[in-house]
Every structure is written in structure tokens, then in C-alpha cells.
Motif scaffolding. Structure first.
Motif, PDB file in Angstrom:
ATOM      1  N   UNK A 120       0.897  -1.164   0.000  1.00  0.00           N
ATOM      2  CA  UNK A 120       0.000   0.000   0.000  1.00  0.00           C
ATOM      3  C   UNK A 120       0.930   1.207   0.000  1.00  0.00           C
ATOM      4  N   UNK A 121       1.071   1.845  -1.156  1.00  0.00           N
ATOM      5  CA  UNK A 121       2.006   2.976  -1.232  1.00  0.00           C
ATOM      6  C   UNK A 121       1.221   4.273  -1.419  1.00  0.00           C
ATOM      7  N   UNK A 122       1.428   5.250  -0.520  1.00  0.00           N
ATOM      8  CA  UNK A 122       0.761   6.537  -0.701  1.00  0.00           C
ATOM      9  C   UNK A 122       1.412   7.323  -1.837  1.00  0.00           C
ATOM     10  N   UNK A 123       0.596   8.036  -2.580  1.00  0.00           N
ATOM     11  CA  UNK A 123       1.087   8.770  -3.758  1.00  0.00           C
ATOM     12  C   UNK A 123       1.733  10.093  -3.318  1.00  0.00           C
ATOM     13  N   UNK A 124       2.965   9.976  -2.825  1.00  0.00           N
ATOM     14  CA  UNK A 124       3.685  11.171  -2.331  1.00  0.00           C
ATOM     15  C   UNK A 124       4.714  11.574  -3.386  1.00  0.00           C
ATOM     16  N   UNK A 125       4.212  12.145  -4.479  1.00  0.00           N
ATOM     17  CA  UNK A 125       5.049  12.374  -5.652  1.00  0.00           C
ATOM     18  C   UNK A 125       6.095  13.472  -5.483  1.00  0.00           C
ATOM     19  N   UNK A 126       5.950  14.339  -4.459  1.00  0.00           N
ATOM     20  CA  UNK A 126       6.989  15.369  -4.264  1.00  0.00           C
ATOM     21  C   UNK A 126       8.358  14.713  -4.012  1.00  0.00           C
ATOM     22  N   UNK A 127       8.350  13.467  -3.525  1.00  0.00           N
ATOM     23  CA  UNK A 127       9.631  12.783  -3.292  1.00  0.00           C
ATOM     24  C   UNK A 127      10.340  12.460  -4.606  1.00  0.00           C
ATOM     25  N   UNK A 128       9.633  12.623  -5.719  1.00  0.00           N
ATOM     26  CA  UNK A 128      10.220  12.327  -7.034  1.00  0.00           C
ATOM     27  C   UNK A 128      10.252  13.563  -7.932  1.00  0.00           C
ATOM     28  N   UNK A 129       9.764  14.698  -7.460  1.00  0.00           N
ATOM     29  CA  UNK A 129       9.750  15.924  -8.271  1.00  0.00           C
ATOM     30  C   UNK A 129      11.201  16.372  -8.498  1.00  0.00           C
ATOM     31  N   UNK A 130      11.582  16.632  -9.779  1.00  0.00           N
ATOM     32  CA  UNK A 130      13.002  16.804 -10.092  1.00  0.00           C
ATOM     33  C   UNK A 130      13.755  17.813  -9.207  1.00  0.00           C
ATOM     34  N   UNK A 131      13.190  18.999  -8.961  1.00  0.00           N
ATOM     35  CA  UNK A 131      14.003  19.956  -8.178  1.00  0.00           C
ATOM     36  C   UNK A 131      14.035  19.611  -6.681  1.00  0.00           C
ATOM     37  N   UNK A 132      13.028  18.895  -6.192  1.00  0.00           N
ATOM     38  CA  UNK A 132      13.084  18.476  -4.777  1.00  0.00           C
ATOM     39  C   UNK A 132      14.092  17.339  -4.591  1.00  0.00           C
ATOM     40  N   UNK A 133      14.163  16.459  -5.599  1.00  0.00           N
ATOM     41  CA  UNK A 133      15.156  15.372  -5.544  1.00  0.00           C
ATOM     42  C   UNK A 133      16.558  15.978  -5.491  1.00  0.00           C
ATOM     43  N   UNK A 134      16.787  16.967  -6.351  1.00  0.00           N
ATOM     44  CA  UNK A 134      18.104  17.623  -6.407  1.00  0.00           C
ATOM     45  C   UNK A 134      18.352  18.407  -5.104  1.00  0.00           C
ATOM     46  N   UNK A 189       3.892  18.657   3.662  1.00  0.00           N
ATOM     47  CA  UNK A 189       4.200  18.151   5.008  1.00  0.00           C
ATOM     48  C   UNK A 189       5.167  16.974   4.885  1.00  0.00           C
ATOM     49  N   UNK A 190       4.824  16.068   3.970  1.00  0.00           N
ATOM     50  CA  UNK A 190       5.718  14.918   3.760  1.00  0.00           C
ATOM     51  C   UNK A 190       7.070  15.373   3.215  1.00  0.00           C
ATOM     52  N   UNK A 191       7.065  16.440   2.403  1.00  0.00           N
ATOM     53  CA  UNK A 191       8.324  16.937   1.832  1.00  0.00           C
ATOM     54  C   UNK A 191       9.309  17.299   2.957  1.00  0.00           C
ATOM     55  N   UNK A 192       8.820  17.990   3.975  1.00  0.00           N
ATOM     56  CA  UNK A 192       9.712  18.363   5.090  1.00  0.00           C
ATOM     57  C   UNK A 192      10.224  17.123   5.815  1.00  0.00           C
ATOM     58  N   UNK A 193       9.355  16.162   6.097  1.00  0.00           N
ATOM     59  CA  UNK A 193       9.778  14.939   6.801  1.00  0.00           C
ATOM     60  C   UNK A 193      10.831  14.185   5.994  1.00  0.00           C
ATOM     61  N   UNK A 320       0.952   9.828   8.542  1.00  0.00           N
ATOM     62  CA  UNK A 320       1.538  10.920   9.328  1.00  0.00           C
ATOM     63  C   UNK A 320       1.286  12.283   8.650  1.00  0.00           C
ATOM     64  N   UNK A 321       1.383  12.297   7.310  1.00  0.00           N
ATOM     65  CA  UNK A 321       1.102  13.555   6.599  1.00  0.00           C
ATOM     66  C   UNK A 321      -0.354  13.973   6.830  1.00  0.00           C
ATOM     67  N   UNK A 322      -1.255  12.976   6.837  1.00  0.00           N
ATOM     68  CA  UNK A 322      -2.671  13.284   7.110  1.00  0.00           C
ATOM     69  C   UNK A 322      -2.847  13.842   8.516  1.00  0.00           C
TER      70      UNK A 322
END
Ligand SMILES: NC(=O)c1ccc[n+]([C@@H]2O[C@H](COP(=O)([O-])OP(=O)(O)OC[C@H]3O[C@@H](n4cnc5c(N)ncnc54)[C@H](O)[C@@H]3O)[C@@H](O)[C@H]2O)c1
Length: 333
Positions: A120-134, A189-193, A320-322
Motif C-alpha cells: 500500500x504505497x501513498x502517492x507522495x510524488x513530491x519525493x520524485x519531483x526533479x528539483x526536490x530530488x536535487x 508536510x511529507x516533503x519536510x519529513x 503521518x502527513x494526514x
């Protein structure tokens, strides 16, 4: 490696706009079917993509033997029921965020996935957004030194929101879905964590909703939250769904003791501001469903299934983000 058959439930803004094109071009995945209650939306997808079939009732899609993985991109209040049906049919699930409209439903989902032994994977796509990855790689390399502060601002035009979710949509029903602020703040929220690999331990916030009669009855929102992370970083989160198109922005700034400021704007721009007037800039933009990281996330989901690997993005991350989003929405009393 075996091909993973995928079914997408919900062909709206993010289902049809991001997941359908993403899964259609992932090597090792086959988009077998989609489901949507609206036959017009099904028709649009069927016309453009070579599907085996399309269902109006998602209960049929989750039983399809050619499908091993289900993406749930329905309105939030329907996530728990649809994801549970998929889990009970033995399918792996990528569920859009928020995982559910409330924590009780999310807990039911988490327990069911664990019992069934499926992903069960939550769709937390900011973890893959190119400038956040960098940005994360640069923080890890010590570019900002020891991080002390992170400021995130997400201003979305009220008109764009109304175009995506017209008045009457699930998005504006606070009691059913949690409303626009709850829905839209979970990714940051997840981005900061994720950026700092630590937990949010303190939340304060002020929130104001403004009914927007000129847009037919959508709901403007303004919120400011201060959070503290377990590593001491102070986070400042600012959200508005009340601005005009020209003032829309999405911007992350990270400050640390190296006197540098790392700035990630939208999904593509990254700038380091140092002591001297010169700044260093990168443009790391990617096209289509790669722009905000959906395709990279969907690819990762498929690889985890193929390799029998547990995703690094856990159901608890989604929960946790929720939980923090609900605290922000409640406001500090
Ligand atoms: N990851 C992201 O970037 C991102 C972006 C936007 C939205 N979302 C999330 O994705 C989810 C969906 O949002 P959206 O903006 O795509 O919504 P939407 O309203 O645009 O689309 C929802 C779709 O579900 C269909 N639907 C509604 N009830 C149904 C039912 N009972 N059975 C089958 N189909 C049904 C609708 O016809 C519609 O096509 C939400 O949870 C939202 O928070 C994620």
C-alpha cells in the motif's frame, strides 16, 4: 522480469492527467483497464490508450485477473472503500493522497494491507519531483550546512482550483473530504519529513476559509503553520487558495549555518544564494507526467512489485502527513 498489469480507478484530474500517461509508458507495466463512474471520461481514455477494457464499476476492475496493481485516484472520501476492495482482492495499491478523509479509515487500510501482505504505497510524488530530488541531494551533501529553517509557500489561483474542481465538487465539502487545505497540504508536510529524514514534533497554525461566490461557491483558504522538526529545524508553511493566476507560486527555501539559501521553485528551478552576489541556478525540469514526479513514482511502485521489495514510502508516511494536515486545518486554539 514479469509484466505488471495495472488498473486505474478514477480518471479525473490526476488519474487521467498523470497516472494514465505514466503507466502507459512504463517498461514492465501494462495499463490493462481503467474505471470511472463517468462513461465520457472512460471514453476519452479508451480513445487514446490501448486498454483491454474499461469499467464503470471499480468493483469489477479490482477482480480482473490480468491486474496485479491498482491505482486509486478517486475523490478522497472513496479511497478507503476502493483501496480495501483492491487489497481484499489481493492487489497491490498505489493510493492517492490523502489516503482517506479521516484517520480511522486510514488505519483500516493500513491494517488490511499488512494482513494481506500487499503493498500500500501513498502517492507522495513530491519525493520524485526533479528539483526536490536535487534539493535533497544538495542538503545531504551539506550545501546549506546544518539546516536550521525551511520555508514552503504554495499559493494556488482560486480560479485554477475552480476550473479543476468546480463548485459542488467533493473538494469543497469540508465534512466529507476534509476540504481543500487538508487535501492539498499533505505533500508539502511529507516533503519536510523526507528532506530532513526526521519527524514533525510540534504544529501551530492559523486558518481562514472564505466562500467564493464569484466562482459559484468554491472555498478560498489561507493558512500559516509553524512546525518544529525533531532535528530542531523550524518549518514555516504558507498556503493560499485565494490568489490570482499571476501570483500563484510554489516555493521551498532551506537555510542552514553555511550562510547559503537553497531555493526550489515550482518543479524545475533550483538556486543557491551564497554570500557573494552571484547565485548558482539549475533548471532540472522534465516534461509531461515526469514534471511533478508522478511517472518516476509510478515506475518505482512497479519496480518494488517486480522485485518483491518494500517501498521506502510507507503507509505510515501517508498517515503521518494526514495527521499533521488535520492538526494544521484545526488551527491552534
Ligand atoms: N498526487 C497529486 O499530484 C494529486 C493531484 C491532485 C489530486 N490528487 C488526489 O487525487 C484524488 C483524486 O483527485 P482528482 O483531482 O483527480 O479528482 P477529480 O474529481 O478530478 O476526479 C475524480 C474521478 O473519480 C470519478 N468518480 C467519482 N466517484 C466515482 C465512483 N464511485 N466510482 C468510479 N469513479 C468515480 C469521477 O468521475 C472523476 O473522474 C484525490 O484524493 C486528490 O487529493 C493528487
Amino acid at each position: 522480469m514479469s509484466t505488471i498489469g495495472v488498473g486505474i480507478v478514477g480518471c479525473g484530474f490526476v488519474g487521467r492527467g498523470a497516472h494514465v500517461p505514466a503507466f502507459s509508458s512504463i517498461e514492465g507495466a501494462q495499463l490493462v483497464a481503467v474505471a470511472d463512474a463517468d462513461p465520457k471520461r472512460l471514453g476519452k481514455v479508451q480513445k487514446k490508450y490501448p486498454l483491454k477494457t474499461a469499467y464503470q464499476d471499480y468493483a469489477e476492475l479490482v477482480k480482473d485477473p490480468d491486474i496485479q496493481a491498482v491505482v486509486v485516484s478517486l475523490p478522497t472520501p472513496l479511497h478507503a472503500k476502493a483501496s480495501l476492495a483492491a487489497i481484499q482482492a489481493g492487489k497491490h495499491v498505489l493510493c492517492e493522497m490523502p489516503l482517506a478523509a479521516n484517520l480511522e479509515d486510514a488505519d483500516r487500510l493500513l491494517a488490511a494491507a499488512e494482513k494481506a501482505g500487499v503493498i500500500l504505497m501513498p502517492s507522495l510524488n513530491f519525493r520524485f519531483t526533479p528539483n526536490y530530488v536535487r534539493a535533497k541531494a544538495m542538503i545531504d551533501q551539506g550545501v546549506v550546512g546544518r539546516p536550521s529553517s525551511a520555508i514552503y509557500r504554495e499559493f494556488i489561483s482560486a480560479r485554477d482550483l475552480a476550473d479543476q474542481w468546480p463548485a459542488g465538487s467533493w473538494m469543497w465539502k469540508l465534512a466529507d473530504s476534509g476540504g481543500p487545505l487538508y487535501t492539498l497540504c499533505v505533500w508539502s508536510i511529507d516533503l519536510l519529513r523526507w528532506l530532513f529524514q526526521t519527524e514533525i514534533v510540534e504544529v501551530h497554525s492559523a486558518v481562514k476559509y472564505s466562500p467564493l461566490e464569484k466562482l459559484g461557491g468554491t472555498l478560498g483558504y489561507d493558512a500559516a503553520a509553524t512546525v518544529r522538526l525533531a532535528n530542531g529545524v523550524v518549518g514555516s508553511l504558507q498556503y493560499s487558495g485565494n490568489v490570482t493566476r499571476v501570483s500563484s507560486t510554489s516555493r521551498l527555501e532551506v537555510v542552514g549555518d553555511s550562510n547559503c539559501l537553497l531555493d526550489a521553485t515550482w518543479n524545475d528551478k533550483l538556486t543557491v544564494f551564497g554570500d557573494d552576489p552571484a547565485k548558482t541556478e539549475w533548471n532540472v525540469g522534465e516534461p509531461g507526467p515526469r514534471m511533478w514526479g508522478h511517472q518516476q513514482m509510478d515506475e518505482y511502485f512497479v519496480r518494488c512489485i517486480q522485485q518483491g521489495q518494500t517501498p521506502s514510502i510507507t503507509p505510515q508516511d501517508g498517515r503521518r502527513a494526514m495527521e499533521v494536515a488535520l492538526q494544521i486545518v484545526q488551527g491552534t486554539k
